[in-house]
Design a protein around this motif. Sequence first.
Motif, PDB file in Angstrom:
ATOM      1  N   LYS A   1       6.946  66.946  38.101  1.00  0.00           N
ATOM      2  CA  LYS A   1       6.442  68.261  37.669  1.00  0.00           C
ATOM      3  C   LYS A   1       6.770  68.521  36.208  1.00  0.00           C
ATOM      4  O   LYS A   1       6.081  69.295  35.542  1.00  0.00           O
ATOM      5  CB  LYS A   1       7.038  69.362  38.544  1.00  0.00           C
TER       6      LYS A   1
ATOM      7  N   VAL B   1       6.290  66.674  33.778  1.00  0.00           N
ATOM      8  CA  VAL B   1       5.192  66.197  32.930  1.00  0.00           C
ATOM      9  C   VAL B   1       3.842  66.547  33.528  1.00  0.00           C
ATOM     10  O   VAL B   1       2.822  65.942  33.223  1.00  0.00           O
ATOM     11  CB  VAL B   1       5.314  64.677  32.669  1.00  0.00           C
ATOM     12  N   ASN B   2       3.855  67.519  34.436  1.00  0.00           N
ATOM     13  CA  ASN B   2       2.620  68.116  34.973  1.00  0.00           C
ATOM     14  C   ASN B   2       1.720  67.127  35.704  1.00  0.00           C
ATOM     15  O   ASN B   2       0.499  67.136  35.528  1.00  0.00           O
ATOM     16  CB  ASN B   2       1.828  68.800  33.849  1.00  0.00           C
ATOM     17  N   VAL B   3       2.338  66.261  36.529  1.00  0.00           N
ATOM     18  CA  VAL B   3       1.535  65.399  37.398  1.00  0.00           C
ATOM     19  C   VAL B   3       1.868  65.705  38.856  1.00  0.00           C
ATOM     20  O   VAL B   3       2.874  66.349  39.160  1.00  0.00           O
ATOM     21  CB  VAL B   3       1.753  63.896  37.101  1.00  0.00           C
ATOM     22  N   ASP B   4       1.026  65.258  39.744  1.00  0.00           N
ATOM     23  CA  ASP B   4       1.182  65.559  41.164  1.00  0.00           C
ATOM     24  C   ASP B   4       2.531  65.069  41.686  1.00  0.00           C
ATOM     25  O   ASP B   4       2.986  63.982  41.351  1.00  0.00           O
ATOM     26  CB  ASP B   4       0.053  64.905  41.964  1.00  0.00           C
ATOM     27  N   ASP B   5       3.137  65.876  42.560  1.00  0.00           N
ATOM     28  CA  ASP B   5       4.526  65.642  42.971  1.00  0.00           C
ATOM     29  C   ASP B   5       4.646  65.080  44.382  1.00  0.00           C
ATOM     30  O   ASP B   5       5.653  65.262  45.030  1.00  0.00           O
ATOM     31  CB  ASP B   5       5.302  66.969  42.873  1.00  0.00           C
TER      32      ASP B   5
ATOM     33  N   LYS C   1      -5.287  61.379  41.547  1.00  0.00           N
ATOM     34  CA  LYS C   1      -3.980  61.888  41.131  1.00  0.00           C
ATOM     35  C   LYS C   1      -3.081  60.775  40.612  1.00  0.00           C
ATOM     36  O   LYS C   1      -2.406  60.924  39.573  1.00  0.00           O
ATOM     37  CB  LYS C   1      -3.298  62.593  42.303  1.00  0.00           C
TER      38      LYS C   1
ATOM     39  N   SER D   1       6.783  58.787  29.979  1.00  0.00           N
ATOM     40  CA  SER D   1       7.841  59.799  30.011  1.00  0.00           C
ATOM     41  C   SER D   1       9.223  59.215  30.272  1.00  0.00           C
ATOM     42  O   SER D   1      10.230  59.827  29.915  1.00  0.00           O
ATOM     43  CB  SER D   1       7.522  60.848  31.085  1.00  0.00           C
TER      44      SER D   1
ATOM     45  N   ALA E   1      -1.448  59.946  37.021  1.00  0.00           N
ATOM     46  CA  ALA E   1       0.003  60.099  36.898  1.00  0.00           C
ATOM     47  C   ALA E   1       0.699  58.867  36.335  1.00  0.00           C
ATOM     48  O   ALA E   1       1.645  58.994  35.532  1.00  0.00           O
ATOM     49  CB  ALA E   1       0.606  60.449  38.257  1.00  0.00           C
TER      50      ALA E   1
END
Length: 248
Positions: A176, A178-182, A235, A246, A239
């Motif tokens: 989360k 880096v704003n990707v699906d968790d 997704k 990251s 990601a």
Amino acid sequence: MSNKVVVAIVTFYPKPEGTRFCLACLTIGNALAAGHKVVVVDGSPANIGECFKSLGALVFPQHHRGLGSAKRQSAFHALEVAMAENLDIILMDEAEKDLSMVIPELIAPIISGEAGVCVLGRTEEAWKSWPEFQQQSERAANAVFAEVTGKELDIMMGPVAFHREDAHFFVCNDPKAVNVDDGYAQHYGTLSAINNGVPVVRVKTNWRYPEIQCSEESTALVGAMLAKRQAQLDKLTHAYPILWQSVR
């Protein structure tokens, strides 16, 4: 090193019935019968967790919303159990995948010291037991993972075993941020382990998708499953490169 593991799974079932619930009971029961420990993080109504407790699993209520949070919680509790029981290996499994017969194969590279993380893979014959549309989407996602990380793994198979010394990759990842699906803690933990130089290997087995589950998902549930697999592919292919950068 012991050949017993702590199996970590996440469950959510509205009622104690149906194909997926029955498969989860099989997974838990057979893992326990083989001498492994089983940790369940359950977000279902209370009576579901009691069913798993009656089989002998250690059941913890899910503390935070979302599949990713629940998976990280399951890895955390599994690490606690591994340390208390002096067990070295944790297996993050999916509730409907009874791996009791292939666990020895899967963890052999960790026991030998060849690997810190083992990703379960499929032989070409085993691949054929999956719904055709799922084969296509999962091969495509695997290809993107390999392109990003440089490791050809069957990451979409799902289950991942790791030495407890490497548990932090699976407990502490935070997609989360880096704003990707968790929803895919095993994938992200494996990606981070690779990036940090942990030896990661694929272990191919002939484990097959349950016929009853394949039949349901290819007929009565086909519309929902097609949408789910396409969303999953979208997704994850989004990601993987973001997460790789990251953690570098």
